[in-house]
Scaffold this motif. Structure first.
Motif, PDB file in Angstrom:
ATOM      1  N   ILE A   1       0.857  -1.195   0.000  1.00 43.45           N
ATOM      2  CA  ILE A   1       0.000   0.000   0.000  1.00 43.45           C
ATOM      3  C   ILE A   1       0.889   1.241   0.000  1.00 43.45           C
ATOM      4  O   ILE A   1       0.581   2.255  -0.615  1.00 43.45           O
ATOM      5  N   ILE A   2       2.000   1.181   0.714  1.00 45.91           N
ATOM      6  CA  ILE A   2       3.071   2.154   0.500  1.00 45.91           C
ATOM      7  C   ILE A   2       4.290   1.371  -0.014  1.00 45.91           C
ATOM      8  O   ILE A   2       4.437   0.181   0.279  1.00 45.91           O
ATOM      9  N   THR A   3       5.098   2.042  -0.796  1.00 41.40           N
ATOM     10  CA  THR A   3       6.206   1.342  -1.464  1.00 41.40           C
ATOM     11  C   THR A   3       7.519   2.093  -1.234  1.00 41.40           C
ATOM     12  O   THR A   3       7.541   3.138  -0.581  1.00 41.40           O
ATOM     13  N   LYS A   4       8.582   1.555  -1.815  1.00 41.54           N
ATOM     14  CA  LYS A   4       9.887   2.205  -1.666  1.00 41.54           C
ATOM     15  C   LYS A   4       9.891   3.623  -2.228  1.00 41.54           C
ATOM     16  O   LYS A   4      10.708   4.442  -1.833  1.00 41.54           O
ATOM     17  N   GLU A   5       8.967   3.902  -3.141  1.00 44.71           N
ATOM     18  CA  GLU A   5       8.860   5.281  -3.662  1.00 44.71           C
ATOM     19  C   GLU A   5       8.476   6.252  -2.551  1.00 44.71           C
ATOM     20  O   GLU A   5       8.807   7.426  -2.593  1.00 44.71           O
ATOM     21  N   ASP A   6       7.753   5.734  -1.573  1.00 49.07           N
ATOM     22  CA  ASP A   6       7.320   6.594  -0.453  1.00 49.07           C
ATOM     23  C   ASP A   6       8.381   6.664   0.641  1.00 49.07           C
ATOM     24  O   ASP A   6       8.264   7.474   1.559  1.00 49.07           O
ATOM     25  N   THR A   7       9.351   5.770   0.586  1.00 46.98           N
ATOM     26  CA  THR A   7      10.278   5.652   1.722  1.00 46.98           C
ATOM     27  C   THR A   7      11.747   5.870   1.323  1.00 46.98           C
ATOM     28  O   THR A   7      12.650   5.332   1.971  1.00 46.98           O
ATOM     29  N   GLU A   8      11.931   6.618   0.278  1.00 47.74           N
ATOM     30  CA  GLU A   8      13.286   6.940  -0.194  1.00 47.74           C
ATOM     31  C   GLU A   8      14.087   5.667  -0.458  1.00 47.74           C
ATOM     32  O   GLU A   8      15.270   5.561  -0.126  1.00 47.74           O
ATOM     33  N   GLY A   9      13.387   4.672  -1.017  1.00 47.57           N
ATOM     34  CA  GLY A   9      14.054   3.430  -1.399  1.00 47.57           C
ATOM     35  C   GLY A   9      14.291   2.455  -0.262  1.00 47.57           C
ATOM     36  O   GLY A   9      14.908   1.404  -0.436  1.00 47.57           O
ATOM     37  N   ARG A  10      13.775   2.778   0.892  1.00 49.39           N
ATOM     38  CA  ARG A  10      14.023   1.946   2.078  1.00 49.39           C
ATOM     39  C   ARG A  10      12.942   0.884   2.248  1.00 49.39           C
ATOM     40  O   ARG A  10      11.763   1.138   2.036  1.00 49.39           O
ATOM     41  N   GLU A  11      13.382  -0.293   2.667  1.00 46.97           N
ATOM     42  CA  GLU A  11      12.420  -1.346   2.976  1.00 46.97           C
ATOM     43  C   GLU A  11      11.959  -1.173   4.427  1.00 46.97           C
ATOM     44  O   GLU A  11      12.786  -0.885   5.309  1.00 46.97           O
ATOM     45  N   LEU A  12      10.682  -1.318   4.686  1.00 47.85           N
ATOM     46  CA  LEU A  12      10.172  -1.225   6.066  1.00 47.85           C
ATOM     47  C   LEU A  12       9.947  -2.633   6.602  1.00 47.85           C
ATOM     48  O   LEU A  12       9.239  -3.428   5.975  1.00 47.85           O
TER      49      LEU A  12
END
Lengths: 706, 88
Positions: free
Chosen positions: A454-465
């Motif tokens: 639902i959120i992706t690496k595009e939302d997290t500056e390439g970071r995996e959560l």
């Protein structure tokens, strides 16, 4: 001649010695008159014990609960107990003043505390709720200058009553849009009383970063430029260094400044009024901190009786076998138990049980990270644990905690099984100034959103959560506090974030009324569930903690549960009105009558428990009315659980296969509303409001009707 | 054999969180615990007299609350014993 021994490593900072010394030698209930001073070393652990002018009477030694003070040799000097300070007071036990500050105009004024107001609302949460209802107009923007923050002490705070310094903060909550309050222990409420105030009302908005300076009658709005942007503990340390250690500080972190909806207020290096986002309200007012000090005595109705009863009570507490457990481990004792009964949140409440909880045990915590015990004002229990968490190359921090709620939400709920990591998460939240309960809920929600794309690496500056990953937790906590990137959405809490994200994420946004659910999974605990659904501020456990009632009564049975929850919702908030901590009640077996007795000797208010429950019920209906007034459609529709608890059965552990049904929930709510004298929609009836002397609420709840 | 899980005060007194003991009913189990850990007497029983379970104690037998001393215990049962808390 008496020689007094000191062992500062044992001192928990409860300051019973200070007050006892002042009472014995000067007759004043005023620690500033004491010959002994306890000062904290924070952020370094531990306390200094300093004696000046001591008459060697040895009175303090009789009370010290940790034996940090002891007889080295000899006997105490026999001195007469000082004459009780006689001063006329129409309201003994109370400070007698309400301070009102308008940060927009700079106006500062005090008004007398009205005896009728004190009689009808007692103090603390009661004062806060009534002042907020009266002073905040319908439709006020929670982050606008018209909103108010009320800071209120109880009648027992400042007196020689054990564990007595809870301060309530209340405001219209930015997180829920309704009534919000949260309380904090430490030493703040007592200091308010020594400054002469029962409540402080803060409104308006300062032009620039400011803090409120209160030294008794001297009140100023001061420049806070140098503190702005600093972490909560760093700012507190700076303020104490600038003003003196006697000042008690309430402070916000960067998240409060940036108006994160679940920003908290911190005090005493690691205690928080965490819930409902009142830190954001202070931030919206450009108010970094409140610094308060006072040297006025609390005038008591019957000082001798107060001293005698407290001595007896302390002796009782010291004999209880429970004391050692709570002193040694504090609330982290609950973690393994919660897991074993199937109530420990795991990975955003996907489960209520964690396969391996060994890294979060209280014994592991004590052994690995706890460096000192830390008490609130006049508390013999010292359940607060001060910890040092260090991992080479990763972190090295001092933090108070983690408490159970933080272990549950920033620990298991985020997939952690390592108490050192949880302590670091705790530190991050404290320093940034976000509530650990909501933060743990929000971060777990974000990680699950990532897992479900639902959120992706595009939302997290390439970071995996990832669950159980300190770097993920730190990344999200910092982004939230700064309201950057995905953190900007998450900063509004799971309800609003899930509305923005969509894609089914509302189903696993775990909250009630917009407030993130705290640390007890309740898919197989219907009294605890009802407590959460009907809690006035949202998904919070503290008003009615009923999970042991579930175990005793039968977890899935409905009978008797609404009655039990209502009893607890009146009894437990009683403590928040009095300004006392409830942990001595059940854990050390103090009878509830003890509190009415202490209220009598401190204030001369001759109330039975039933009288106090009536006041508690009045406040409960008033806070409900506040939210009904402020939120369109508030009522039954808001007393509902997250969809996850209805749709998904618990996958593992002792409650495996359990989920909720609306049929049972409706039965519980129907009975609960009926017992409360509310309509089927969950609105207090006119009859009930009149019975509780809340007639002034009727026009707001029933506009246009006579 | 009965698996006994202890929390809070009983756990602190015993110094362990888990004990295995043979017992046919709750009375026998609690008496054996007191025999091995005499300090528990005051915590487990009302006024320490071994006739009734303390009001300050909750006992779960295989997930269900049990207060009667004659409650039978099946071999392999799990008994959870904890002192009452008010929650944080």
């Amino acid at each position: 001649m008496l020689k007094i021994g000191k062992d500062e490593t044992k001192c928990s900072g409860c300051r019973i010695c200070e007050l006892v010394c002042a009472l014995k030698n000067t007759g004043e209930c005023n620690p500033k008159k004491s010959f002994i001073k306890i000062t904290a070393n924070f952020p370094e652990p531990g306390y200094h014990i300093k004696m000046k002018g001591c008459k060697l009477c040895g009175e303090c030694l009789k009370y010290c609960p940790t034996k940090a003070l002891f007889i080295k040799e000899g006997e105490g000097e026999k001195i007469e107990t000082a004459v009780v300070l006689k001063k006329e007071s129409s309201l003994p036990g109370y400070g007698g003043k309400i301070l009102r500050v308008d940060l927009s105009t700079g106006e500062i004024k005090t008004e007398d505390l009205e005896p009728e107001f004190a009689r009808n609302y007692l103090g603390g949460r009661g004062f806060a709720a009534k002042l907020l209802y009266d002073l905040v107009k319908k439709g006020t923007d929670p982050l606008g200058p018209e909103n108010k923050v009320i800071m209120a002490a109880g009648p027992l705070s400042g007196a020689l009553v054990l564990a007595n310094s809870k301060t309530t903060f209340a405001s219209k909550s930015p997180l829920t849009g309704g009534y919000g309050d949260s309380n904090v222990g430490g030493h703040l409420a007592a200091e308010m009383k020594y400054a002469g105030y029962d409540a402080v009302v803060i409104g308006g908005k300062a032009e620039k970063p400011s803090y409120l300076f209160i030294d008794g009658d001297k009140v100023e709005i001061r420049d806070a430029e140098k503190y702005w942007g600093k972490g909560s503990m760093e700012a507190e340390k700076m303020l104490k260094s600038d003003l003196g250690k006697e000042f008690q500080i309430a402070v916000i972190g960067p998240a409060g400044e940036n108006q994160v909806y679940f920003a908290c207020i911190s005090h005493d290096f690691g205690r928080q009024a965490g819930r409902t986002g009142i830190g954001a309200v202070l931030g919206s007012k450009n108010l970094k901190a409140v610094a308060i000090r006072g040297d006025k005595p609390v005038i008591l109705a019957d000082q001798k009786a107060m001293v005698r009863k407290t001595k007896e009570t302390l002796e009782w507490c010291m004999k209880q076998p429970d004391l050692e457990t709570w002193q040694k481990y504090g609330t982290p004792s609950v973690t393994v138990w919660a897991n074993e009964i199937g109530a420990l949140p795991y990975k955003n409440f996907q489960s209520e049980h964690m396969e391996d909880v060994s890294g979060l045990k209280e014994t592991v915590m004590r052994e690995k990270i706890v460096v000192h015990d830390k008490a609130c004002m006049l508390c013999p229990m010292a359940c607060g644990k001060y910890s040092h968490s260090k991992k080479e190359g990763k972190y090295d921090v001092l933090v108070e905690g983690p408490e159970y709620e933080t272990i549950a939400l920033c620990g298991s709920n985020c997939g952690f099984n390592d108490i050192q990591d949880v302590a670091y998460n705790n530190y991050l939240c404290d320093e940034l100034g976000i509530d650990t309960i909501s933060a743990g809920g929000v971060i777990a929600f974000a990680i699950e959103c990532f897992e479900k794309s639902i959120i992706t690496k595009e939302d997290t500056e390439g970071r995996e959560l990832k669950f159980g990953d300190v770097e993920t937790f730190e990344y999200l906590a910092r982004k939230i506090a700064k309201k950057q990137g995905v953190g900007k959405v998450l900063a509004d809490g799971v309800r609003l974030a899930s509305q923005r994200f969509g894609k089914g994420s509302q189903d696993f946004a775990i909250h009630v009324k917009g407030l993130e659910w705290s640390g007890y999974g309740s898919r197989n605990a219907l009294a605890m569930l009802l407590s959460y659904l009907t809690c006035d501020v949202g998904g919070h456990h503290n008003r009615s903690w009923a999970i042991t009632s579930d175990i005793e009564m039968g977890r899935e049975l409905l009978k008797g549960k609404p009655e039990r929850v209502i009893f607890l919702q009146h009894a437990r908030p009683m403590f928040d009105m009095l300004g006392a901590c409830r942990l001595l009640w059940v854990e050390l077996k103090l009878k509830l009558d003890y509190y009415t007795e202490m209220l009598k000797v401190v204030t001369d208010l001759d109330y039975t428990l039933e009288d106090i429950y009536k006041i508690s019920e009045r406040v409960w209906n008033l806070t409900r009315a506040f939210s009904i007034r402020e939120i369109e459609g508030f009522g039954r529709a808001y007393d509902t659980p997250p969809a996850r608890f209805l749709k998904e059965a618990v996958p593992s552990g002792p409650t495996k296969g359990k989920k909720l049904s609306m049929r049972k929930i409706n039965k519980l709510l129907n009975k609960y509303y009926k017992l409360r004298g509310w309509t089927k929609s969950g609105i207090p009836t006119k009859k009930k409001l009149k019975e509780l002397e809340l007639e002034f609420v009727i026009p707001d709840l029933f506009p246009g009707k006579k | 054999m009965i698996k006994v899980e202890l929390f809070f005060v009983p756990k602190n007194i015993v110094g362990r969180e888990e004990i295995f003991l043979p017992a046919k009913n709750l009375k026998e189990l609690l008496n054996k615990l007191v025999r091995d850990y005499p300090e528990l007497k005051e915590v487990l029983f009302k006024k320490g007299r071994k006739r009734e379970v303390s009001d300050h104690l909750i006992i779960m037998v295989d997930g269900l609350s049990a207060r009667k001393l004659k409650t039978p215990l099946k071999n392999g049962a799990t008994v959870i014993i904890f002192s009452v808390i008010s929650g944080g």
